[in-house]
Design a protein around this motif. Structure first.
Motif, PDB file in Angstrom:
ATOM      1  N   THR A   8      -2.847  -7.809  -6.142  1.00 15.77           N
ATOM      2  CA  THR A   8      -2.265  -6.980  -7.196  1.00 15.77           C
ATOM      3  C   THR A   8      -2.663  -7.538  -8.553  1.00 15.77           C
ATOM      4  O   THR A   8      -3.154  -8.663  -8.660  1.00 15.77           O
ATOM      5  CB  THR A   8      -0.732  -6.954  -7.091  1.00 15.77           C
ATOM      6  N   GLN A   9      -2.429  -6.765  -9.590  1.00 14.31           N
ATOM      7  CA  GLN A   9      -2.730  -7.255 -10.932  1.00 14.31           C
ATOM      8  C   GLN A   9      -1.825  -8.415 -11.315  1.00 14.31           C
ATOM      9  O   GLN A   9      -2.151  -9.186 -12.210  1.00 14.31           O
ATOM     10  CB  GLN A   9      -2.616  -6.121 -11.946  1.00 14.31           C
ATOM     11  N   GLY A  10      -0.710  -8.556 -10.629  1.00 16.28           N
ATOM     12  CA  GLY A  10       0.177  -9.689 -10.856  1.00 16.28           C
ATOM     13  C   GLY A  10      -0.241 -10.929 -10.089  1.00 16.28           C
ATOM     14  O   GLY A  10       0.363 -11.985 -10.225  1.00 16.28           O
ATOM     15  N   GLY A  11      -1.260 -10.804  -9.241  1.00 16.88           N
ATOM     16  CA  GLY A  11      -1.775 -11.950  -8.517  1.00 16.88           C
ATOM     17  C   GLY A  11      -1.234 -12.112  -7.111  1.00 16.88           C
ATOM     18  O   GLY A  11      -1.563 -13.078  -6.432  1.00 16.88           O
ATOM     19  N   LEU A  12      -0.398 -11.191  -6.651  1.00 13.50           N
ATOM     20  CA  LEU A  12       0.140 -11.286  -5.300  1.00 13.50           C
ATOM     21  C   LEU A  12      -0.899 -10.816  -4.288  1.00 13.50           C
ATOM     22  O   LEU A  12      -1.599  -9.829  -4.515  1.00 13.50           O
ATOM     23  CB  LEU A  12       1.392 -10.422  -5.155  1.00 13.50           C
ATOM     24  N   ILE A  13      -0.973 -11.512  -3.181  1.00 16.90           N
ATOM     25  CA  ILE A  13      -1.835 -11.091  -2.079  1.00 16.90           C
ATOM     26  C   ILE A  13      -0.935 -10.409  -1.065  1.00 16.90           C
ATOM     27  O   ILE A  13      -0.002 -11.021  -0.544  1.00 16.90           O
ATOM     28  CB  ILE A  13      -2.564 -12.286  -1.454  1.00 16.90           C
ATOM     29  N   VAL A  14      -1.192  -9.128  -0.816  1.00 17.81           N
ATOM     30  CA  VAL A  14      -0.341  -8.339   0.070  1.00 17.81           C
ATOM     31  C   VAL A  14      -1.202  -7.605   1.087  1.00 17.81           C
ATOM     32  O   VAL A  14      -2.412  -7.478   0.926  1.00 17.81           O
ATOM     33  CB  VAL A  14       0.523  -7.331  -0.728  1.00 17.81           C
ATOM     34  N   GLU A  15      -0.536  -7.114   2.128  1.00 18.43           N
ATOM     35  CA  GLU A  15      -1.221  -6.344   3.163  1.00 18.43           C
ATOM     36  C   GLU A  15      -0.730  -4.906   3.112  1.00 18.43           C
ATOM     37  O   GLU A  15       0.471  -4.649   3.029  1.00 18.43           O
ATOM     38  CB  GLU A  15      -0.924  -6.945   4.531  1.00 18.43           C
ATOM     39  N   VAL A  16      -1.653  -3.968   3.158  1.00 20.34           N
ATOM     40  CA  VAL A  16      -1.307  -2.550   3.099  1.00 20.34           C
ATOM     41  C   VAL A  16      -0.714  -2.127   4.443  1.00 20.34           C
ATOM     42  O   VAL A  16      -1.295  -2.379   5.494  1.00 20.34           O
ATOM     43  CB  VAL A  16      -2.548  -1.689   2.778  1.00 20.34           C
ATOM     44  N   LEU A  17       0.458  -1.495   4.388  1.00 22.02           N
ATOM     45  CA  LEU A  17       1.075  -0.951   5.591  1.00 22.02           C
ATOM     46  C   LEU A  17       0.839   0.550   5.701  1.00 22.02           C
ATOM     47  O   LEU A  17       0.609   1.070   6.788  1.00 22.02           O
ATOM     48  CB  LEU A  17       2.587  -1.218   5.591  1.00 22.02           C
ATOM     49  N   LYS A  18       0.917   1.235   4.551  1.00 24.03           N
ATOM     50  CA  LYS A  18       0.790   2.689   4.560  1.00 24.03           C
ATOM     51  C   LYS A  18       0.328   3.153   3.187  1.00 24.03           C
ATOM     52  O   LYS A  18       0.816   2.675   2.165  1.00 24.03           O
ATOM     53  CB  LYS A  18       2.151   3.312   4.893  1.00 24.03           C
ATOM     54  N   ALA A  19      -0.611   4.080   3.174  1.00 20.60           N
ATOM     55  CA  ALA A  19      -1.074   4.666   1.918  1.00 20.60           C
ATOM     56  C   ALA A  19      -0.349   5.984   1.700  1.00 20.60           C
ATOM     57  O   ALA A  19      -0.295   6.829   2.587  1.00 20.60           O
ATOM     58  CB  ALA A  19      -2.576   4.892   1.961  1.00 20.60           C
ATOM     59  N   LYS A  28       3.150  -5.232   2.678  1.00 16.79           N
ATOM     60  CA  LYS A  28       3.913  -6.320   3.280  1.00 16.79           C
ATOM     61  C   LYS A  28       3.624  -7.581   2.483  1.00 16.79           C
ATOM     62  O   LYS A  28       2.480  -8.009   2.367  1.00 16.79           O
ATOM     63  CB  LYS A  28       3.505  -6.499   4.747  1.00 16.79           C
ATOM     64  N   LEU A  29       4.695  -8.168   1.931  1.00 19.57           N
ATOM     65  CA  LEU A  29       4.549  -9.403   1.169  1.00 19.57           C
ATOM     66  C   LEU A  29       4.541 -10.613   2.097  1.00 19.57           C
ATOM     67  O   LEU A  29       3.782 -11.547   1.908  1.00 19.57           O
ATOM     68  CB  LEU A  29       5.683  -9.535   0.151  1.00 19.57           C
ATOM     69  N   ASN A  30       5.437 -10.602   3.081  1.00 15.95           N
ATOM     70  CA  ASN A  30       5.461 -11.620   4.129  1.00 15.95           C
ATOM     71  C   ASN A  30       6.023 -10.957   5.378  1.00 15.95           C
ATOM     72  O   ASN A  30       6.149  -9.743   5.424  1.00 15.95           O
ATOM     73  CB  ASN A  30       6.258 -12.869   3.702  1.00 15.95           C
ATOM     74  N   ASP A  31       6.383 -11.722   6.381  1.00 16.84           N
ATOM     75  CA  ASP A  31       6.828 -11.123   7.637  1.00 16.84           C
ATOM     76  C   ASP A  31       8.097 -10.289   7.488  1.00 16.84           C
ATOM     77  O   ASP A  31       8.299  -9.328   8.216  1.00 16.84           O
ATOM     78  CB  ASP A  31       7.056 -12.211   8.690  1.00 16.84           C
ATOM     79  N   ASP A  32       8.958 -10.643   6.546  1.00 17.79           N
ATOM     80  CA  ASP A  32      10.248  -9.966   6.414  1.00 17.79           C
ATOM     81  C   ASP A  32      10.337  -9.010   5.231  1.00 17.79           C
ATOM     82  O   ASP A  32      11.281  -8.237   5.144  1.00 17.79           O
ATOM     83  CB  ASP A  32      11.363 -11.010   6.263  1.00 17.79           C
ATOM     84  N   THR A  33       9.402  -9.062   4.313  1.00 16.34           N
ATOM     85  CA  THR A  33       9.547  -8.328   3.063  1.00 16.34           C
ATOM     86  C   THR A  33       8.456  -7.275   2.908  1.00 16.34           C
ATOM     87  O   THR A  33       7.271  -7.576   2.988  1.00 16.34           O
ATOM     88  CB  THR A  33       9.476  -9.291   1.863  1.00 16.34           C
ATOM     89  N   THR A  34       8.903  -6.045   2.673  1.00 19.45           N
ATOM     90  CA  THR A  34       7.966  -4.967   2.347  1.00 19.45           C
ATOM     91  C   THR A  34       8.348  -4.408   0.983  1.00 19.45           C
ATOM     92  O   THR A  34       9.482  -4.542   0.535  1.00 19.45           O
ATOM     93  CB  THR A  34       7.997  -3.840   3.398  1.00 19.45           C
ATOM     94  N   ALA A  35       7.393  -3.779   0.340  1.00 18.27           N
ATOM     95  CA  ALA A  35       7.631  -3.200  -0.982  1.00 18.27           C
ATOM     96  C   ALA A  35       6.675  -2.038  -1.179  1.00 18.27           C
ATOM     97  O   ALA A  35       5.748  -1.838  -0.398  1.00 18.27           O
ATOM     98  CB  ALA A  35       7.416  -4.249  -2.067  1.00 18.27           C
ATOM     99  N   LYS A  36       6.924  -1.280  -2.231  1.00 20.19           N
ATOM    100  CA  LYS A  36       6.001  -0.218  -2.624  1.00 20.19           C
ATOM    101  C   LYS A  36       5.249  -0.693  -3.857  1.00 20.19           C
ATOM    102  O   LYS A  36       5.829  -1.273  -4.768  1.00 20.19           O
ATOM    103  CB  LYS A  36       6.753   1.073  -2.932  1.00 20.19           C
ATOM    104  N   LEU A  37       3.963  -0.426  -3.861  1.00 21.38           N
ATOM    105  CA  LEU A  37       3.098  -0.840  -4.961  1.00 21.38           C
ATOM    106  C   LEU A  37       2.368   0.387  -5.484  1.00 21.38           C
ATOM    107  O   LEU A  37       1.757   1.128  -4.714  1.00 21.38           O
ATOM    108  CB  LEU A  37       2.089  -1.883  -4.470  1.00 21.38           C
TER     109      LEU A  37
END
Length: 97
Positions: free
Chosen positions: A51-62, A70-79
């Motif tokens: 992300t532009q904030g520097g987070l490395i994330v995995e895409v779950l759904k477009a 997915k930020l980690n195993d327990d945390t999901t977010a919308k970007l």
């Protein structure tokens, strides 16, 4: 005839400067924006992005304007798609040393 020649000699340097500006600044920026848009449209589930904030994330759904990530195993977010910096490839993945 003399006045036409004066107008041409006056406008020619401006035209040359405009062409230089276009080919050195505007055109490369448009090409970069096009590549970035294509990259975002091509992201699928499982792709890792930065992300532009520097987070490395995995895409779950477009979705239309967002990605569920997915930020980690327990945390999901919308970007928002506007905040994707680039896609991580195997070559650009940071080492966990």
């Amino acid at each position: 005839m003399g006045q036409t020649k004066e107008i041409i000699t006056t406008l020619l340097p401006l035209l040359v400067l405009f062409l230089i500006f276009y080919f050195l600044i505007v055109r490369p920026q448009r090409q970069q924006q096009k590549k970035h848009k294509e990259m975002i449209e091509g992201l699928t589930k499982g792709d890792k992005i930065v992300t532009q904030g520097g987070l490395i994330v995995e895409v779950l759904k477009a979705e239309a304007n967002f990605f569920s990530v997915k930020l980690n195993d327990d945390t999901t977010a919308k970007l928002s798609k506007n905040y994707v910096a680039f896609k991580l490839d195997e070559e650009t993945t940071p080492n966990n040393n």
